[in-house]
Design a protein around this motif. Structure first.
Motif, PDB file in Angstrom:
ATOM      1  N   ARG A  78       0.754  -1.224   0.164  1.00  0.00           N
ATOM      2  CA  ARG A  78       0.105  -0.024   0.157  1.00  0.00           C
ATOM      3  C   ARG A  78       1.023   1.371   0.013  1.00  0.00           C
ATOM      4  N   GLU A  79       0.512   2.468  -0.071  1.00  0.00           N
ATOM      5  CA  GLU A  79       0.925   3.557  -0.125  1.00  0.00           C
ATOM      6  C   GLU A  79       0.641   4.619   0.922  1.00  0.00           C
ATOM      7  N   PRO A  80       1.308   5.516   1.433  1.00  0.00           N
ATOM      8  CA  PRO A  80       1.123   6.474   2.463  1.00  0.00           C
ATOM      9  C   PRO A  80      -0.012   7.304   1.976  1.00  0.00           C
ATOM     10  N   ASP A  81      -0.892   7.593   2.960  1.00  0.00           N
ATOM     11  CA  ASP A  81      -2.076   8.639   2.369  1.00  0.00           C
ATOM     12  C   ASP A  81      -2.087  10.086   3.688  1.00  0.00           C
ATOM     13  N   TYR A  82      -2.352  11.044   3.070  1.00  0.00           N
ATOM     14  CA  TYR A  82      -2.445  11.969   3.925  1.00  0.00           C
ATOM     15  C   TYR A  82      -3.754  12.212   4.611  1.00  0.00           C
ATOM     16  N   LYS A  83      -4.802  11.392   4.234  1.00  0.00           N
ATOM     17  CA  LYS A  83      -5.876  11.318   5.188  1.00  0.00           C
ATOM     18  C   LYS A  83      -5.695  10.420   6.366  1.00  0.00           C
ATOM     19  N   GLY A 110       7.666  17.486  15.625  1.00  0.00           N
ATOM     20  CA  GLY A 110       7.014  17.712  14.311  1.00  0.00           C
ATOM     21  C   GLY A 110       7.943  17.512  12.966  1.00  0.00           C
ATOM     22  N   ARG A 111       9.008  17.063  13.263  1.00  0.00           N
ATOM     23  CA  ARG A 111       9.887  16.965  12.194  1.00  0.00           C
ATOM     24  C   ARG A 111       9.670  15.609  11.418  1.00  0.00           C
ATOM     25  N   ILE A 112      10.131  15.283  10.131  1.00  0.00           N
ATOM     26  CA  ILE A 112       9.985  13.962   9.585  1.00  0.00           C
ATOM     27  C   ILE A 112      11.162  13.344   9.989  1.00  0.00           C
ATOM     28  N   LYS A 113      10.942  11.801  10.364  1.00  0.00           N
ATOM     29  CA  LYS A 113      12.040  11.062  10.722  1.00  0.00           C
ATOM     30  C   LYS A 113      12.831  10.541   9.293  1.00  0.00           C
ATOM     31  N   SER A 114      13.809  10.283   9.522  1.00  0.00           N
ATOM     32  CA  SER A 114      15.081   9.965   8.493  1.00  0.00           C
ATOM     33  C   SER A 114      14.413   8.493   7.983  1.00  0.00           C
ATOM     34  N   ARG A 115      15.052   8.023   6.854  1.00  0.00           N
ATOM     35  CA  ARG A 115      15.098   6.681   6.448  1.00  0.00           C
ATOM     36  C   ARG A 115      15.481   5.554   7.360  1.00  0.00           C
ATOM     37  N   LYS A 116      16.521   5.847   7.904  1.00  0.00           N
ATOM     38  CA  LYS A 116      17.435   4.846   8.992  1.00  0.00           C
ATOM     39  C   LYS A 116      16.479   4.957  10.208  1.00  0.00           C
ATOM     40  N   GLN A 117      15.647   5.890  10.512  1.00  0.00           N
ATOM     41  CA  GLN A 117      14.618   5.692  11.559  1.00  0.00           C
ATOM     42  C   GLN A 117      13.320   4.933  11.351  1.00  0.00           C
ATOM     43  N   THR A 118      12.919   5.288  10.194  1.00  0.00           N
ATOM     44  CA  THR A 118      11.558   4.698   9.522  1.00  0.00           C
ATOM     45  C   THR A 118      11.613   3.214   9.044  1.00  0.00           C
ATOM     46  N   GLY A 119      12.910   2.929   8.659  1.00  0.00           N
ATOM     47  CA  GLY A 119      12.896   1.675   8.126  1.00  0.00           C
ATOM     48  C   GLY A 119      12.262   1.452   6.751  1.00  0.00           C
ATOM     49  N   LEU A 120      11.819   2.630   5.973  1.00  0.00           N
ATOM     50  CA  LEU A 120      11.259   2.577   4.836  1.00  0.00           C
ATOM     51  C   LEU A 120      12.054   2.596   3.756  1.00  0.00           C
ATOM     52  N   CYS A 121      11.535   2.277   2.476  1.00  0.00           N
ATOM     53  CA  CYS A 121      12.501   2.088   1.332  1.00  0.00           C
ATOM     54  C   CYS A 121      12.538   3.601   0.772  1.00  0.00           C
ATOM     55  N   ALA A 122      13.573   3.887  -0.241  1.00  0.00           N
ATOM     56  CA  ALA A 122      13.655   5.389  -0.681  1.00  0.00           C
ATOM     57  C   ALA A 122      12.245   5.808  -1.347  1.00  0.00           C
ATOM     58  N   LYS A 123      11.570   5.107  -2.118  1.00  0.00           N
ATOM     59  CA  LYS A 123      10.442   5.464  -2.684  1.00  0.00           C
ATOM     60  C   LYS A 123       9.448   5.755  -1.922  1.00  0.00           C
ATOM     61  N   HIS A 124       9.150   4.993  -0.846  1.00  0.00           N
ATOM     62  CA  HIS A 124       8.035   5.140   0.186  1.00  0.00           C
ATOM     63  C   HIS A 124       8.217   6.388   1.173  1.00  0.00           C
ATOM     64  N   GLN A 125       9.934   6.546   1.353  1.00  0.00           N
ATOM     65  CA  GLN A 125      10.173   7.554   2.081  1.00  0.00           C
ATOM     66  C   GLN A 125       9.822   8.852   1.515  1.00  0.00           C
ATOM     67  N   ARG A 126       9.946   9.064   0.189  1.00  0.00           N
ATOM     68  CA  ARG A 126       9.796  10.290  -0.708  1.00  0.00           C
ATOM     69  C   ARG A 126       8.235  10.598  -0.463  1.00  0.00           C
ATOM     70  N   ARG A 127       7.490   9.430  -1.021  1.00  0.00           N
ATOM     71  CA  ARG A 127       5.958   9.668  -0.933  1.00  0.00           C
ATOM     72  C   ARG A 127       5.567   9.877   0.710  1.00  0.00           C
ATOM     73  N   LEU A 128       6.064   9.422   1.531  1.00  0.00           N
ATOM     74  CA  LEU A 128       5.434   9.737   2.871  1.00  0.00           C
ATOM     75  C   LEU A 128       5.913  11.344   3.184  1.00  0.00           C
ATOM     76  N   ALA A 129       7.195  11.888   2.983  1.00  0.00           N
ATOM     77  CA  ALA A 129       7.209  13.261   3.076  1.00  0.00           C
ATOM     78  C   ALA A 129       6.300  14.041   2.265  1.00  0.00           C
ATOM     79  N   VAL A 130       5.914  13.547   0.986  1.00  0.00           N
ATOM     80  CA  VAL A 130       4.888  14.803   0.296  1.00  0.00           C
ATOM     81  C   VAL A 130       3.363  14.592   0.928  1.00  0.00           C
ATOM     82  N   GLN A 131       3.258  13.310   1.632  1.00  0.00           N
ATOM     83  CA  GLN A 131       1.949  13.066   2.096  1.00  0.00           C
ATOM     84  C   GLN A 131       1.872  13.982   3.545  1.00  0.00           C
TER      85      GLN A 131
END
Length: 72
Positions: free
Chosen positions: A18-23, A36-57
């Protein structure tokens, strides 16, 4: 002496297909620090694609007022 390799983290979104969603801002809050800051990939454990999409959402949810920009 045997050294074991650390297990590689698996992206939560890839695993669940699935994908991250702003809702779903309660879930997005897990990927933010208490300030209130966005955590890094190392902390979240997400792949690069989903980390970018997460930041946008997260940024989209902030613009709509669902998430804070800064927490004091």
């Amino acid at each position: 002496m045997v050294i074991k390799a650390a297990k590689k983290k698996v992206c939560m979104y890839c695993e669940q297909k699935r994908e991250p969603d702003y809702k779903n801002y309660e879930e997005l809050r897990n990927f933010m620090t208490e300030r209130g800051r966005i955590k890094s990939r190392k902390q979240t454990g997400l792949c690069a694609k989903h980390q970018r999409r997460l930041a946008v959402q997260i940024k989209r949810a902030r613009q709509l007022g669902l998430l804070p920009y800064v927490v004091y």
